[in-house]
Write a protein that holds these residues in place. Structure first.
Motif, mmCIF file in Angstrom:
data_model
loop_
_atom_site.group_PDB
_atom_site.id
_atom_site.type_symbol
_atom_site.label_atom_id
_atom_site.label_comp_id
_atom_site.label_asym_id
_atom_site.label_seq_id
_atom_site.Cartn_x
_atom_site.Cartn_y
_atom_site.Cartn_z
ATOM 1 N N PRO A 233 0.797 -1.234 0.000
ATOM 2 C CA PRO A 233 0.000 0.000 0.000
ATOM 3 C C PRO A 233 0.830 1.284 0.000
ATOM 4 C CG PRO A 233 0.090 -0.915 2.202
ATOM 5 C CD PRO A 233 0.965 -1.796 1.356
ATOM 6 N N ASP B 179 -11.740 3.448 -2.066
ATOM 7 C CA ASP B 179 -11.820 3.184 -0.622
ATOM 8 C C ASP B 179 -13.200 3.494 -0.048
ATOM 9 O OD1 ASP B 179 -9.238 2.325 -0.587
ATOM 10 O OD2 ASP B 179 -8.395 4.151 0.295
ATOM 11 N N PHE C 55 -7.141 0.657 -1.052
ATOM 12 C CA PHE C 55 -6.345 -0.041 -0.046
ATOM 13 C C PHE C 55 -6.901 -1.449 0.108
ATOM 14 C CE2 PHE C 55 -5.828 -1.497 4.312
ATOM 15 C CZ PHE C 55 -4.447 -1.425 4.431
ATOM 16 N N TYR D 184 -6.535 -0.241 8.337
ATOM 17 C CA TYR D 184 -6.796 0.848 7.401
ATOM 18 C C TYR D 184 -6.065 2.135 7.764
ATOM 19 C CZ TYR D 184 -9.994 -1.296 4.247
ATOM 20 O OH TYR D 184 -10.491 -2.060 3.251
ATOM 21 N N ALA E 71 -5.562 5.790 -0.172
ATOM 22 C CA ALA E 71 -4.421 4.914 -0.449
ATOM 23 C C ALA E 71 -4.624 4.191 -1.770
ATOM 24 C CB ALA E 71 -4.265 3.901 0.676
ATOM 25 N N TYR E 72 -3.560 3.662 -2.296
ATOM 26 C CA TYR E 72 -3.654 2.745 -3.439
ATOM 27 C C TYR E 72 -2.677 1.598 -3.205
ATOM 28 C CZ TYR E 72 0.577 5.071 -5.225
ATOM 29 O OH TYR E 72 1.831 5.591 -5.362
ATOM 30 N N SER E 73 -2.804 0.561 -4.019
ATOM 31 C CA SER E 73 -1.989 -0.632 -3.779
ATOM 32 C C SER E 73 -1.296 -1.061 -5.063
ATOM 33 C CB SER E 73 -2.867 -1.807 -3.337
ATOM 34 O OG SER E 73 -3.738 -1.428 -2.320
ATOM 35 N N TYR F 58 2.616 3.641 2.968
ATOM 36 C CA TYR F 58 1.764 3.457 4.142
ATOM 37 C C TYR F 58 2.476 2.453 5.062
ATOM 38 C CZ TYR F 58 -2.085 2.123 7.142
ATOM 39 O OH TYR F 58 -2.852 1.858 8.242
ATOM 40 N N GLY G 288 1.695 -1.134 6.194
ATOM 41 C CA GLY G 288 1.596 -2.201 5.183
ATOM 42 C C GLY G 288 2.938 -2.591 4.598
#
Ligand SMILES: Cc1cc2nc3c(=O)[nH]c(=O)nc-3n(C[C@H](O)[C@H](O)[C@H](O)COP(=O)(O)OP(=O)(O)OC[C@H]3O[C@@H](n4cnc5c(N)ncnc54)[C@H](O)[C@@H]3O)c2cc1C
Length: 597
Positions: free
Chosen positions: A334, A345, A420, A425, A432-434, A497, A500
């Motif tokens: 993340p 999200d 995410f 969280y 967020a992005y992954s 993040y 993560g």
């Protein structure tokens, strides 16, 4: 405030009474009971045990080809017709929330390879199965995957050239005309971008295609395109949601029906007595890789010692049942992003303001965040010789024996997701992005067996096989680093993040950072110390997850090689019984698995 989703959800362990499994010689049921199909007063030609992806396609095609066929589909989960949670693509992550009733959560056994962790695997549990809850990624296998099914696993008629026409028949390729490996008149629509899915090429980066109709913006699932659309005009095609098949009913060694129970979570107040539905011609077990072996074992088909342990009389000693479990181990890395970025999200968290904001655009034009899965960039990745050196010696043998002479096989799919995915969280208001990466052909193989002869909800004895082979860990370590390098160069990047990422030692150059802008494209790659490498390994053991691609537990192989079904999908040792779903895959496929059959 942090939102924490735990994976502790368990099924009720209500035990069912022992019942006689001998079917009556006429009529639908062993005893009168007020159910929907009782009123129909006929024997079925074909019964499907499970109403998911594969069952829907086969039953729908059979019904369309011959409307006089009396077909019954019994599905343990709820119906999905015109339900926005299924038809609106942007809501796909809601099905994985801990309170979800549309997927089944299955705990793997605590594993020494995951530092004692019990990995939780989810599979679709509703009409449409995986096709109605999945991420809608359109990815196709490599030609050599099917050629392996044919040649390595001895299944005549299952090679790439044989299966390609069937694959084309399912789809309408909405991108470009005249592509030789795509279809143009099938019920399922695939949308967006050009082609990374010719089945013979790797390493092509594209905006990733989706099982979404670009005109309506709706999920291209199986039931709306094969079953619901025929039900009004064909009363011979019957679908019963909320019915769990416990076992197959045999007369001598011929399957003549199924015994099922109402799922009172789906049908509150329904009776809890077993019912029997009879079939004249065929029973098709289609309960998915996590459901089909259990039905066979409860029916007396499986390894003798496992059946004996649960007091089940052996009908066929078939040790392959429940073995050969495979998946695609996945990792989500993340990153933080700016608040003006579009992210799923809010919709994934069922934020009603966000859903209301995007609904008019979806209704009027089939566009916007509700019409996408947010998975836009991706690649089927096959390493160069230099990259193989970085992955390291643990992977050498696997590369040489499995990949090197099959140039269409990728070792991973990786790409980005505008949401995410994880358990802890980010702070409220922080988007967020992954980056996601999965192993396409993990070497680790597991198994899944029943723990009860009677209780259809009893958790299985489940070895996921994840990380049981060090080569899988080596590739995953490389993929974490690659995801990190790509993720931090994206325009929307505003830092890592930290929760993560690995717990790197203090002072490490790899430590997560907060930033107000992305790194330059030519920024040097992060250099990892031996301690950092160790931290990545520990993190992976604590973090890797199912890619939701369970396959292989009723493998189509010769019987003496652990097979459960032959190349016509007939279960060895009995008559009138087939298995048709992803459990029959003898070997893995380098792709997201929906519609690989
Ligand atoms: C969350 C998730 C995300 C995924 N993402 C993608 C993706 O983006 N792209 C892709 O290509 N693939 C994806 N997949 C994988 C793909 O959807 C599955 O591989 C595929 O749908 C499996 O099809 P199947 O017919 O084998 O089983 P399923 O579709 O799972 O159908 C089996 C059905 O049988 C029912 N059942 C089980 N036991 C019983 C019983 N005893 N009695 C009655 N019914 C029973 C189940 O409830 C289920 O509905 C995803 C899967 C999931 C779960």
């Amino acid at each position: 405030m942090k939102r924490v989703w735990t994976r502790e959800r368990k099924f009720s362990m209500r035990s069912n009474r022992m019942v006689k499994t001998i079917a009556p010689t006429s009529g639908l049921y062993s005893r009168p009971a007020k159910t929907d199909i009782e009123k129909l007063n006929f024997e079925f030609d074909i019964i499907f045990a499970g109403g998911g992806t594969t069952a829907g396609v086969i039953a729908g095609r059979l019904a369309a080809a011959d409307p006089s066929l009396k077909i019954l589909i019994l599905e343990t989960g709820p119906g999905t017709q015109d339900d926005l949670a299924h038809t609106q693509p942007g809501r796909f992550l809601t099905h994985l929330r801990p309170d979800s009733t549309t997927v089944r959560f299955i705990d793997g056994n605590p594993s020494e390879h995951l530092n004692g962790r019990s990995l939780n695997v989810q599979c679709g549990q509703c009409v449409g199965g995986g096709s109605s809850v999945n991420f809608m990624m359109y990815t196709r296998a490599s030609a050599s995957d099917y050629n392996d099914w044919e040649k390595v696993h001895d299944n005549p008629g299952w090679g790439f050239e044989d299966l390609l026409p069937l694959s084309k028949k399912a789809e309408t390729y909405q991108i470009a005309a005249d592509r030789p490996t795509h279809g143009y008149s099938g019920p399922l629509k695939r949308t967006l971008v050009d082609d990374a899915n010719t089945m013979t090429e790797v390493n092509g980066y594209v905006r990733w295609p989706k099982w979404i109709d670009e005109r309506s913006g709706k999920r291209s699932d199986v039931p709306h395109h094969f079953i619901y659309n025929q039900q009004a005009s064909n009363k011979n095609l019957q679908l019963l949601a909320g019915c769990s098949v416990r076992r197959i009913v045999f007369e001598h060694n011929r399957a003549v029906g199924v015994e099922y129970l109402h799922n009172t979570r789906v049908r509150p107040g329904a009776d809890d007595v077993p019912h029997i539905a009879r079939s004249k011609r065929l029973v098709v077990v289609s309960a998915g890789a996590c459901g089909s072996p259990a039905i066979l074992e409860r029916s007396g088909i499986g390894a003798k010692d496992i059946l004996e342990k649960h007091g089940i009389q052996s009908l066929v000693d078939l040790p392959g049942v429940g073995e050969n479990y495979q998946d695609h181990t996945v990792l989500f890395v993340p990153f933080l992003t700016s608040n003006d970025s579009d992210s799923l999200d809010g919709i994934a968290g069922n934020d009603q303001d966000e859903i209301t904001k995007w609904t008019p655009l979806w209704l009027e034009e089939g566009k916007g965040l509700l019409a996408t899965n947010g998975i836009d960039g991706g690649v089927k990745f096959r390493p160069t010789p230099e990259e193989l050196k970085i992955i390291g010696p643990e992977f050498e043998k696997r590369w040489t024996s499995f990949y090197s002479n099959k140039p269409d096989k990728a070792i991973s799919w990786y790409g980005c997701l505008a949401a995410f995915v994880g358990t802890v969280y980010p702070e409220a208001g922080q988007k967020a992005y992954s980056m996601a990466a999965y192993l396409t052909y993990p070497a680790g193989v597991g198994s899944m067996h029943i723990t009860s002869a009677e209780d259809v909800n009893a958790p299985p004895d489940f070895d996921t096989g994840v990380f049981s082979c060090p080569e899988d860990v080596a590739v995953m370590k490389y993929l974490y680093k690659r995801c990190r390098e790509l993720g931090r160069r994206m325009a929307c990047y505003r830092g890592d993040y930290a929760a993560g990422h690995p717990a790197f030692p203090e002072g490490s150059a790899a430590a997560p950072q907060k930033r107000d802008r992305p790194f330059d494209i030519d920024e040097p790659d992060i250099a990892y110390s031996p301690e950092d490498e160790q931290a990545i390994e520990e993190y992976l053991k604590a973090t890797v997850a199912t890619a939701w691609h369970s396959i292989g537990t009723c493998a189509m192989k010769p019987r003496n090689k652990g097979g459960v079904v032959d190349a016509r999908l007939n279960v060895y040792g009995v008559e009138g019984l087939k298995v048709a779903d992803l459990s029959i895959c003898p070997g893995n496929v380098g792709t997201n698995t929906s519609l690989q059959l």
